[in-house]
Design a protein around this motif. Sequence first.
Motif, PDB file in Angstrom:
ATOM      1  N   LEU A  40       0.824  -1.206   0.000  1.00  0.00           N
ATOM      2  CA  LEU A  40       0.000   0.000   0.000  1.00  0.00           C
ATOM      3  C   LEU A  40       0.857   1.254   0.000  1.00  0.00           C
ATOM      4  O   LEU A  40       0.524   2.256  -0.671  1.00  0.00           O
ATOM      5  CB  LEU A  40      -0.940  -0.015   1.206  1.00  0.00           C
ATOM      6  CG  LEU A  40      -1.976  -1.136   1.252  1.00  0.00           C
ATOM      7  CD1 LEU A  40      -2.864  -0.980   2.485  1.00  0.00           C
ATOM      8  CD2 LEU A  40      -2.817  -1.165  -0.009  1.00  0.00           C
ATOM      9  N   GLU A  41       1.944   1.212   0.737  1.00  0.00           N
ATOM     10  CA  GLU A  41       2.841   2.369   0.769  1.00  0.00           C
ATOM     11  C   GLU A  41       3.429   2.645  -0.607  1.00  0.00           C
ATOM     12  O   GLU A  41       3.531   3.803  -1.035  1.00  0.00           O
ATOM     13  CB  GLU A  41       3.951   2.139   1.785  1.00  0.00           C
ATOM     14  CG  GLU A  41       4.887   3.331   1.949  1.00  0.00           C
ATOM     15  CD  GLU A  41       5.934   3.110   3.019  1.00  0.00           C
ATOM     16  OE1 GLU A  41       6.630   4.082   3.352  1.00  0.00           O
ATOM     17  OE2 GLU A  41       6.062   1.976   3.520  1.00  0.00           O
ATOM     18  N   ALA A  42       3.816   1.572  -1.316  1.00  0.00           N
ATOM     19  CA  ALA A  42       4.382   1.742  -2.654  1.00  0.00           C
ATOM     20  C   ALA A  42       3.379   2.384  -3.602  1.00  0.00           C
ATOM     21  O   ALA A  42       3.747   3.199  -4.463  1.00  0.00           O
ATOM     22  CB  ALA A  42       4.842   0.392  -3.203  1.00  0.00           C
ATOM     23  N   LEU A  43       2.112   2.039  -3.459  1.00  0.00           N
ATOM     24  CA  LEU A  43       1.068   2.625  -4.308  1.00  0.00           C
ATOM     25  C   LEU A  43       0.713   4.042  -3.880  1.00  0.00           C
ATOM     26  O   LEU A  43       0.736   4.983  -4.680  1.00  0.00           O
ATOM     27  CB  LEU A  43      -0.187   1.751  -4.267  1.00  0.00           C
ATOM     28  CG  LEU A  43      -0.169   0.432  -5.018  1.00  0.00           C
ATOM     29  CD1 LEU A  43      -1.383  -0.414  -4.625  1.00  0.00           C
ATOM     30  CD2 LEU A  43      -0.165   0.663  -6.535  1.00  0.00           C
ATOM     31  N   PRO A 112       5.312  -6.128  -2.963  1.00  0.00           N
ATOM     32  CA  PRO A 112       5.578  -4.944  -2.135  1.00  0.00           C
ATOM     33  C   PRO A 112       6.737  -4.091  -2.627  1.00  0.00           C
ATOM     34  O   PRO A 112       6.986  -3.020  -2.057  1.00  0.00           O
ATOM     35  CB  PRO A 112       5.925  -5.564  -0.781  1.00  0.00           C
ATOM     36  CG  PRO A 112       6.609  -6.852  -1.147  1.00  0.00           C
ATOM     37  CD  PRO A 112       5.898  -7.351  -2.380  1.00  0.00           C
ATOM     38  N   ASN A 113       7.453  -4.552  -3.658  1.00  0.00           N
ATOM     39  CA  ASN A 113       8.699  -3.879  -4.042  1.00  0.00           C
ATOM     40  C   ASN A 113       8.544  -3.075  -5.333  1.00  0.00           C
ATOM     41  O   ASN A 113       9.493  -2.942  -6.102  1.00  0.00           O
ATOM     42  CB  ASN A 113       9.827  -4.907  -4.192  1.00  0.00           C
ATOM     43  CG  ASN A 113      11.188  -4.307  -3.873  1.00  0.00           C
ATOM     44  OD1 ASN A 113      11.324  -3.515  -2.937  1.00  0.00           O
ATOM     45  ND2 ASN A 113      12.202  -4.671  -4.646  1.00  0.00           N
ATOM     46  N   LEU A 114       7.375  -2.528  -5.538  1.00  0.00           N
ATOM     47  CA  LEU A 114       7.105  -1.720  -6.724  1.00  0.00           C
ATOM     48  C   LEU A 114       7.866  -0.405  -6.655  1.00  0.00           C
ATOM     49  O   LEU A 114       7.792   0.322  -5.663  1.00  0.00           O
ATOM     50  CB  LEU A 114       5.604  -1.451  -6.828  1.00  0.00           C
ATOM     51  CG  LEU A 114       5.138  -0.470  -7.888  1.00  0.00           C
ATOM     52  CD1 LEU A 114       5.416  -0.995  -9.288  1.00  0.00           C
ATOM     53  CD2 LEU A 114       3.642  -0.170  -7.699  1.00  0.00           C
ATOM     54  N   ALA A 115       8.588  -0.084  -7.715  1.00  0.00           N
ATOM     55  CA  ALA A 115       9.357   1.160  -7.780  1.00  0.00           C
ATOM     56  C   ALA A 115       8.466   2.312  -8.238  1.00  0.00           C
ATOM     57  O   ALA A 115       7.652   2.163  -9.158  1.00  0.00           O
ATOM     58  CB  ALA A 115      10.533   1.000  -8.737  1.00  0.00           C
TER      59      ALA A 115
END
Length: 233
Positions: A40-43, A112-115
Amino acid sequence: MSVTQVWAVVPAAGRGTRFGGALPKQYLQAGGQPLLAHTLEALLSHPGVAGVMVVIAENDADWPGWSAFADKPVLTCTGGETRALSVLAGLQALPDSVRADDFVLVHDAARPNLAAADLGRLLEVGRMDPVGAILAAPVRDTLKRTGDDGGIDRTEPRERLWRALTPQLFRRHQLARALMEASAAGVEVTDEAMAMERQGTRPLLVEGDESNFKVTTPADLARFEFELSRRGS
């Protein structure tokens, strides 16, 4: 909702959500918080994302009860038996401010590791296309086809082959219709692009970093924890 922003649907319900224990993998701890929190933070840390609809299982006792993340709304709804039905439920539960022709992101809860750069590029390229786009990575390994006995039958050409990643970006109504029609036909689609392909459309491929992996095994979780430690250093 700002015209420069989109909502995201995060399916976190359905089959195959556990490994090595009773706790669904999206709630396993990494870096002191649940895996889903990192997703969620990455998004939501990206300025192009307005809010998230998390699709959870019925009577999900592990859901932390978040209503906001990064000062943006987090909503929930109940999902279905498959990923496709959960995504459809999420699309149908989005706020009325998300119009039928607005683009919507769909992202795996266990990626979770989306840049931020990849997400930004997907939004920039995908919204210029009438259909939409997905993050993907070219196949770089040599591919072998095996026979029933486990021996190699032949080497398959890898040119023009890509691995589908998420997020995937499509218009709300077009994607919902594609998912409904696939379900009615008894076709279990494995990603949103497959549903759109059945409609005769050709979504764009946007190359994303291979570090945007899906956590499906304990080794994947350890890899993500290593990525977190590298960020911290």
